[in-house]
Design a protein around this motif. Structure first.
Motif, mmCIF file in Angstrom:
data_model
loop_
_atom_site.group_PDB
_atom_site.id
_atom_site.type_symbol
_atom_site.label_atom_id
_atom_site.label_comp_id
_atom_site.label_asym_id
_atom_site.label_seq_id
_atom_site.Cartn_x
_atom_site.Cartn_y
_atom_site.Cartn_z
ATOM 1 N N VAL A 312 54.507 12.814 13.307
ATOM 2 C CA VAL A 312 53.760 11.630 12.898
ATOM 3 C C VAL A 312 53.743 10.644 14.063
ATOM 4 N N VAL A 313 52.523 10.315 14.515
ATOM 5 C CA VAL A 313 52.355 9.421 15.664
ATOM 6 C C VAL A 313 51.294 8.386 15.322
ATOM 7 N N GLU A 314 51.577 7.140 15.610
ATOM 8 C CA GLU A 314 50.599 6.061 15.416
ATOM 9 C C GLU A 314 49.892 5.810 16.746
ATOM 10 N N VAL A 315 48.560 5.908 16.730
ATOM 11 C CA VAL A 315 47.769 5.773 17.951
ATOM 12 C C VAL A 315 46.525 4.938 17.672
ATOM 13 N N ALA A 316 45.905 4.474 18.743
ATOM 14 C CA ALA A 316 44.571 3.883 18.656
ATOM 15 C C ALA A 316 43.592 5.011 18.941
ATOM 16 N N ALA A 317 42.817 5.414 17.939
ATOM 17 C CA ALA A 317 41.956 6.593 18.056
ATOM 18 C C ALA A 317 40.507 6.208 17.839
ATOM 19 N N GLU A 318 39.637 6.618 18.769
ATOM 20 C CA GLU A 318 38.207 6.402 18.581
ATOM 21 C C GLU A 318 37.687 7.406 17.559
ATOM 22 N N ILE A 319 36.980 6.894 16.538
ATOM 23 C CA ILE A 319 36.404 7.790 15.525
ATOM 24 C C ILE A 319 34.876 7.751 15.540
ATOM 25 N N ALA A 320 34.314 6.894 16.371
ATOM 26 C CA ALA A 320 32.873 6.810 16.602
ATOM 27 C C ALA A 320 32.691 6.029 17.895
ATOM 28 N N PRO A 321 31.536 6.160 18.548
ATOM 29 C CA PRO A 321 31.345 5.423 19.794
ATOM 30 C C PRO A 321 31.579 3.921 19.612
ATOM 31 N N GLY A 322 32.528 3.387 20.363
ATOM 32 C CA GLY A 322 32.813 1.961 20.295
ATOM 33 C C GLY A 322 33.637 1.524 19.111
ATOM 34 N N VAL A 323 34.103 2.449 18.282
ATOM 35 C CA VAL A 323 34.891 2.108 17.091
ATOM 36 C C VAL A 323 36.247 2.791 17.188
ATOM 37 N N THR A 324 37.278 1.980 17.337
ATOM 38 C CA THR A 324 38.643 2.499 17.456
ATOM 39 C C THR A 324 39.444 2.080 16.233
ATOM 40 N N MET A 325 40.160 3.027 15.674
ATOM 41 C CA MET A 325 40.930 2.778 14.452
ATOM 42 C C MET A 325 42.419 2.765 14.764
ATOM 43 N N GLY A 331 50.245 14.600 14.991
ATOM 44 C CA GLY A 331 50.014 15.190 16.301
ATOM 45 C C GLY A 331 49.177 14.366 17.249
ATOM 46 N N GLY A 332 48.815 13.132 16.905
ATOM 47 C CA GLY A 332 48.138 12.253 17.842
ATOM 48 C C GLY A 332 46.639 12.193 17.726
ATOM 49 N N ALA A 333 46.031 12.900 16.768
ATOM 50 C CA ALA A 333 44.578 12.869 16.600
ATOM 51 C C ALA A 333 44.240 12.723 15.122
ATOM 52 N N VAL A 334 43.179 11.921 14.850
ATOM 53 C CA VAL A 334 42.684 11.807 13.483
ATOM 54 C C VAL A 334 42.222 13.187 13.029
ATOM 55 N N ALA A 455 41.973 -2.148 18.288
ATOM 56 C CA ALA A 455 41.789 -1.199 17.185
ATOM 57 C C ALA A 455 41.590 -1.958 15.880
ATOM 58 N N LEU A 456 40.927 -1.303 14.926
ATOM 59 C CA LEU A 456 40.687 -1.899 13.612
ATOM 60 C C LEU A 456 41.610 -1.260 12.582
ATOM 61 N N PRO A 457 42.304 -2.065 11.787
ATOM 62 C CA PRO A 457 43.179 -1.501 10.761
ATOM 63 C C PRO A 457 42.379 -0.870 9.623
ATOM 64 N N VAL A 458 43.055 -0.052 8.848
ATOM 65 C CA VAL A 458 42.454 0.511 7.637
ATOM 66 C C VAL A 458 42.341 -0.596 6.593
ATOM 67 N N SER A 459 41.246 -0.578 5.833
ATOM 68 C CA SER A 459 40.976 -1.621 4.842
ATOM 69 C C SER A 459 41.232 -1.118 3.430
ATOM 70 N N PRO A 460 42.330 -1.517 2.786
ATOM 71 C CA PRO A 460 42.529 -1.169 1.376
ATOM 72 C C PRO A 460 41.451 -1.765 0.478
ATOM 73 N N VAL A 461 40.894 -2.921 0.871
ATOM 74 C CA VAL A 461 39.847 -3.553 0.069
ATOM 75 C C VAL A 461 38.609 -2.668 0.012
ATOM 76 N N LYS A 462 38.193 -2.120 1.149
ATOM 77 C CA LYS A 462 37.029 -1.235 1.168
ATOM 78 C C LYS A 462 37.313 0.078 0.445
#
Length: 581
Positions: A312-325, A331-334, A455-462
């Motif tokens: 389990v690794v916490e990273v800043a991962a790009e999931i779309a161009p210009g959007v990092t989560m 293992g280091g990848a979404v 990076a953008l955090p996960v949104s429980p509200v959404k």
């Protein structure tokens, strides 16, 4: 969402029109109703006066009105001359018609003064009516709760310190603070003796004032200085998803003046940023520099015994161009690595938690008691999770620590492929794992909780509102658009598909192709040798379901694999397949 606030110009204009007696923010429903009624009365009066003016004009049409002569008082009565008299040249040139001395209105001084007094009285009456309606409406709005009653709240933070301290012990466990209501005399200093009594998970406490305990591992304790309590406030656990699970407490200032309670989330409401605003991306752009395209090919066969490690690794991962989560990963990848096991094989997974909170693992392909194998382990610990893969299919694995929706959306999902017996070989075999992601927009409440810059955090509200920002294959929205999967004309291609969720399913379709083989959730729905000549256009999977399809491309070209629920495709669930001759 709330209506947009007034601009500075409109606010200034409103304040000027009400002579500084009211503001737009205090203009509630009762004020609007009263001023609307006043405006309606003015409009009705205008219509009545207009009708009277027209009638008077018609009655006096053709009647000459004598003009005043300078220095000579007006006669009490005037005899109207005939038309012939007015036109007769013998009358001579008209007399001078300059205004009388001391008047610019052409009226006698007494008449002019009367007109001026009537105009002034009308203006004052109109202005007084507007101000009176505004004041009365504002009072009704505050009394009925249409707008906040801010009377007496100015300077509420300036409570007189008593010099005394209130110390309260608070326990954290099972997504709850105990106690969750802390009563403190206003002016006292609050000291919280905080302990994490949860056997597995990390927690913390953040007060609305900004005071924070920092993250506590299971069994750890600390003392949090909450400062002088001037008003009521909220506290919460800032670990992603814990606040949404109800891990909050309230501080009540006993003896505080009325109206001094601070409403939790007031800062959020004042921020003006919509928590549900979509985080968009350019779906035609290439992945950012340094983003490695995930190899979508199915891993090679493994033997009867297999042991793998998932870290389990916490990273800043790009999931779309210009959007990092702000991602939490295996293992280091979404989307974790694709695992493969054979029917009847023994698979052992060593889970190692390098994260900052508790995590776990749920292998859907196994039959084990979740009490031990799927238990949450705190940071720095590890567990061994062994199963026998007795059933064929493509199986989801994911974190099962609450709130699961947050952990899955953060990237903690993956696929385990167990091929059915006597599965015929094919020339190409790919794996596509669909996942959807929910992000806190920049500036919205919760955006400050990010652990990686940019990076953008996960949104429980959404997540709760079911408003995903992105739906992607294998962790990135455009990786297979810019780097398509490869095949050749005449080759049989097998596509394994898994709907990892946390909430969305998939209607998997290849534009320009027809499936002659469909395998879903452990059973064939369609095979070429069935003799029925059937074909399939889509493989429908609910969240956590999986299967595979097979097809042969007859012509070269670029084909598109999509989620045929097109709103998901337009959020990123799309991959190109380049077929060459």
């Amino acid at each position: 969402g709330p209506p947009p606030g007034p601009t500075a110009g409109s606010g200034a204009l409103f304040s000027a029109l009400t002579l500084g007696t009211a503001e737009v923010a205090g203009f509630g429903s009762f004020s609007r109703v009263l001023l609307s009624l006043l405006g309606f009365a003015v409009l009705v009066s205008f219509v009545v006066l207009l009708v009277l003016a027209v009638r008077t004009s018609s009655r006096l049409r053709g009647t000459a009105v004598p003009l005043p002569t300078p220095g000579r008082p007006e006669p009490a009565t005037a005899v109207s001359p005939t038309r012939s008299t007015l036109r007769s040249p013998s009358v001579g040139p008209p007399p001078s018609v300059g205004p009388p001395t001391g008047s610019g209105t052409g009226l006698a001084p007494a008449a002019a003064a009367s007109v001026d007094r009537r105009a002034l009285t009308g203006a004052l009456l109109g202005l007084g009516s507007v101000l009176g309606a505004t004041a009365l409406g504002g009072s009704l709005d505050r009394s009925q709760g249409s707008i906040p009653d801010t009377s007496g709240t100015a300077g509420t933070a300036a409570v007189t310190p008593t010099g005394e301290t209130t110390t309260i012990s608070v326990s954290m466990a099972e997504m709850r603070f105990t106690p969750d209501r802390l009563e403190v005399p206003a002016g006292n200093t609050l000291v919280i003796e905080l302990s994490n009594d949860d056997p597995h998970d990390v927690h913390d406490l953040v007060l609305a004032t900004g005071a924070t305990s920092g993250r506590l591992q299971p069994g750890e304790s600390t003392v949090l200085d909450g400062g002088v309590v001037a008003h009521g406030m909220e506290g919460w656990c800032s670990i992603v998803g814990h606040r949404a699970m109800g891990m909050t407490l309230s501080v009540v200032a006993t003896g505080a003046a009325a109206g001094t309670s601070a409403v939790g989330g007031a800062v959020a409401a004042a921020s003006g940023h919509d928590e549900l605003a979509r985080v968009g991306a350019d779906m035609m752009a290439a992945p950012g520099p340094g983003v490695a395209v995930r190899d979508a090919r199915l891993p090679a066969a493994t033997g009867p015994q297999q042991r793998v490690t998932l870290e389990v690794v916490e990273v800043a991962a790009e999931i779309a161009p210009g959007v990092t989560m702000d991602a939490i990963t295996y293992g280091g990848a979404v989307v974790g690595p694709v695992l493969r096991s054979e029917l009847g094989a023994r698979l052992t997974v060593d889970l190692v938690n390098h994260g900052s909170m508790g995590h776990s693992l749920d292998l859907h392909a196994g039959r084990v008691s979740p009490d031990q194998a799927m238990r949450t382990i705190p940071p720095g610990e590890q567990l061994e999770y062994a199963i026998t893969t007795d059933h064929a299919g493509i199986w989801l694995y994911h974190c099962s620590t609450m709130p699961m929706s947050v952990h899955l959306s953060a990237g903690m999902v993956g696929a385990l492929v167990v091929p059915p017996p006597e599965l015929a070989p094919v020339e190409r075999e790919f794996v596509l794992v669909q996942s959807e992601h929910y992000l806190v927009p920049v500036g919205a409440p919760g955006s400050e909780s990010t652990t990686h810059e940019g990076a953008l955090p996960v949104s429980p509200v959404k997540i709760a509102a079911e408003r995903p920002d992105l739906t992607v294959f294998n962790g990135h929205a455009t990786q297979y658009v810019r780097s398509p999967l490869e095949a050749r004309v005449g080759e049989r291609v097998r596509l394994w598909v898994l709907a990892a969720g946390p909430s969305r399913g998939i209607s998997f379709h290849v534009v320009g192709g027809v499936f002659d083989t469909v395998f879903k959730e452990g059973a064939y729905l369609l095979r070429p040798e069935d003799g029925e000549g059937g074909g399939a256009q889509a493989l429908d999977l609910a969240a956590a379901q999986g299967g595979f399809v097979e097809l042969v491309f007859d012509e070269p070209g670029t084909y598109t694999a999509v989620n045929h629920s097109f709103v998901e495709m337009e959020r990123g669930a799309r991959a190109l397949i380049r077929v060459t001759a």
